[in-house]
Design an enzyme around this catalytic site. Structure first.
Site, mmCIF file in Angstrom:
data_model
loop_
_atom_site.group_PDB
_atom_site.id
_atom_site.type_symbol
_atom_site.label_atom_id
_atom_site.label_comp_id
_atom_site.label_asym_id
_atom_site.label_seq_id
_atom_site.Cartn_x
_atom_site.Cartn_y
_atom_site.Cartn_z
ATOM 1 N N GLU A 52 30.977 14.409 50.881
ATOM 2 C CA GLU A 52 29.617 14.668 50.824
ATOM 3 C C GLU A 52 29.150 15.753 51.734
ATOM 4 O O GLU A 52 29.131 15.507 52.935
ATOM 5 C CB GLU A 52 28.519 13.564 50.787
ATOM 6 C CG GLU A 52 26.990 14.110 50.833
ATOM 7 C CD GLU A 52 25.946 12.991 50.979
ATOM 8 O OE1 GLU A 52 24.865 13.274 50.708
ATOM 9 O OE2 GLU A 52 26.290 11.853 51.232
ATOM 10 N N ASP A 126 19.952 23.107 51.789
ATOM 11 C CA ASP A 126 18.872 24.111 51.866
ATOM 12 C C ASP A 126 19.414 25.407 50.882
ATOM 13 O O ASP A 126 20.475 25.742 50.984
ATOM 14 C CB ASP A 126 19.070 24.803 53.325
ATOM 15 C CG ASP A 126 18.329 25.950 53.858
ATOM 16 O OD1 ASP A 126 17.722 26.411 52.768
ATOM 17 O OD2 ASP A 126 18.253 26.242 54.889
ATOM 18 N N ASP A 163 16.253 20.029 43.962
ATOM 19 C CA ASP A 163 14.920 20.247 43.360
ATOM 20 C C ASP A 163 14.390 21.455 43.246
ATOM 21 O O ASP A 163 13.398 21.829 42.942
ATOM 22 C CB ASP A 163 13.850 19.415 44.414
ATOM 23 C CG ASP A 163 13.953 20.113 45.860
ATOM 24 O OD1 ASP A 163 14.920 20.339 46.700
ATOM 25 O OD2 ASP A 163 12.890 20.800 46.223
ATOM 26 N N THR A 203 18.533 10.123 48.137
ATOM 27 C CA THR A 203 18.324 10.394 49.569
ATOM 28 C C THR A 203 17.074 10.394 50.309
ATOM 29 O O THR A 203 16.164 10.106 49.673
ATOM 30 C CB THR A 203 19.157 11.724 49.852
ATOM 31 O OG1 THR A 203 18.321 12.693 49.401
ATOM 32 C CG2 THR A 203 20.347 11.834 49.246
ATOM 33 N N TYR A 205 15.775 12.920 51.473
ATOM 34 C CA TYR A 205 15.077 14.078 51.095
ATOM 35 C C TYR A 205 14.675 13.998 49.552
ATOM 36 O O TYR A 205 13.609 14.442 49.216
ATOM 37 C CB TYR A 205 15.749 15.422 51.212
ATOM 38 C CG TYR A 205 16.004 15.878 52.641
ATOM 39 C CD1 TYR A 205 14.960 16.452 53.415
ATOM 40 C CD2 TYR A 205 17.235 15.425 53.306
ATOM 41 C CE1 TYR A 205 15.105 16.816 54.867
ATOM 42 C CE2 TYR A 205 17.356 15.772 54.445
ATOM 43 C CZ TYR A 205 16.421 16.152 55.355
ATOM 44 O OH TYR A 205 16.422 16.498 56.751
#
Length: 234
Positions: A52, A126, A163, A203, A205
């Site tokens: 990951e 990011d 997202d 997660t 986030y």
């Protein structure tokens, strides 16, 4: 997070037997000692390795390792204070099929050997919005995908959960531009048939974005080793 708390976590990280912090630099031939030897010298088995990238707190890596005890999992991130959470939790649970690597994603070819990794997960990275010069820093750019070709098995799997609409569309463009086999493409994961198994894991986030009612996108594709990857024109 207070400076005192950070220092505490950094000190603990030094004691964790499954958290590695190689001293790697740009432009030098140095390599991490476990490169090409993760299975033989650390995991002591031949189980497939899943990495990951940008693992943050490591909760996704930990959850996958718990779900599949016959697989090996490695969380990679540069933020040691965040990574402490997953390393601490997995050590407390006595997990033997997980490790953490504190390094830049750019240095992963120095840390993994040819054909050593079977699958890659990139969870909520990011998106590197802004000037075009930042696009090459995206973890799904042609630049980074070419790094992964050094250690991912031929036609190995790359997964992206995000997202961000821009990163999602950009990654689809990179996949199409380079003719990479696209296995799953869903602009709304929660309402798709694919929302099962690992994809239901969330997660830190992802939970944040859920509170903001952001739609979660998911891409799963193969990465052949023999494709010379090109960046697409914006």
């Amino acid at each position: 997070m207070s400076q005192k708390n950070k220092l505490f976590k950094f000190a603990q990280n030094e004691t964790f037997p499954h958290l590695f912090q190689p001293k790697l630099m740009y432009g030098t031939p140095d390599e991490f000692e476990l490169k090409g030897k993760w299975n033989s010298d650390f995991f002591h088995n031949d189980n497939p390795i899943t990495v990951e990238l940008g693992c943050g707190k490591g909760e996704y890596s930990v959850a996958m390792a718990k779900e599949i005890p016959t697989g090996n999992f490695i969380g990679v991130d540069i933020k040691g204070a965040r990574m402490w959470r997953g390393a601490s939790d997995s050590l407390e649970m006595g997990m033997k099929n997980i490790a953490f690597l504190r390094t830049r994603v750019e240095f992963t070819p120095k840390c993994f050997g040819r054909d050593e990794v079977s699958e890659i997960w990139i969870t909520f990275p990011d998106p590197q919005l802004g000037p075009k010069s930042k696009h090459k820093k995206r973890l799904t750019s042609s630049r980074f995908l070419s790094y992964y070709q050094n250690f991912l098995i031929d036609n190995g799997i790359v997964n992206l959960k995000t997202d961000d609409d821009t990163l999602y569309e950009y990654t689809k463009g990179i996949i199409a531009h380079n003719g990479l086999p696209l296995l799953i493409d869903t602009p709304n994961l929660y309402e798709s048939e694919h929302y099962t198994g690992f994809l239901t894991l969330k997660t830190h986030y992802e939970k944040m974005w859920n509170k903001e009612n952001r739609t979660i996108k998911y891409l799963r594709f193969r990465l052949p080793q023999n494709v010379v990857l090109e960046e697409m024109e914006e």
